[in-house]
Design a protein around this motif. Sequence first.
Motif: not given
Length: 217
Positions: A170-174, A176-184
């Motif tokens: 998740d940290a890597w995703l965010r 790379r792109d602040s709009r990305s991330g593991i969803r709840d």
Amino acid sequence: MTDRRPPEASADDGLPFSQAAANNRGPILAELRRLLAEARGVLEVGSGTGQHALYFAAALGHLRWQPSEHPEALIMLQARCRAGTLPNLAAPRALNIDVQPWEIGEPGREMAGELGIDTIYTANTLHIVAPASVEAFFAGSAATCAKQLIVYGPFNYNGAYTSESNERFDAWLRERDSRSGIRDFEWVQDLAAKGGFRLFEDLAMPANNRLLCWRRA
């Protein structure tokens, strides 16, 4: 008789390749055989390299598999699908989930419901796209005639990561792109419910992923 065994994915065939798709296709297929036993048409949203499309279409000959991808990424999907000759694998089509109601692009401009689709499937997409696109995915799915919605990927539960590896991912995703991330999970569950879908199964998968299946309430 035509050999209907799923083709082996290879990074050496010159085609776009995803190691994650190669790793998870077997466990996903094991569940799809059951979940799609009575399905006749699947729309795959965000087909990426097309590895899942070819593998699942080869293994699930009783249904029609429709791969799709964002117009800007369609060429990557077309490359692998052109290499396959499966009668139940439809030609890749463009689909921008943010444009409502959904239309499936070239060839033709048909609404998803006109393609005989009763199931929508997507893998490893919701943590890549922006939150607004996640909402658009569920809204677009609800507006189709699909009776079943299947989503694969990592999810948080009760606001917490399910593993340290997911937290790092998740940290890597965010980054790379602040709009990305593991969803709840609770958020996507609410979006699905608003669209008329009821959770049917929440399955634990390898590498701290989940396979979520909703069906029309």
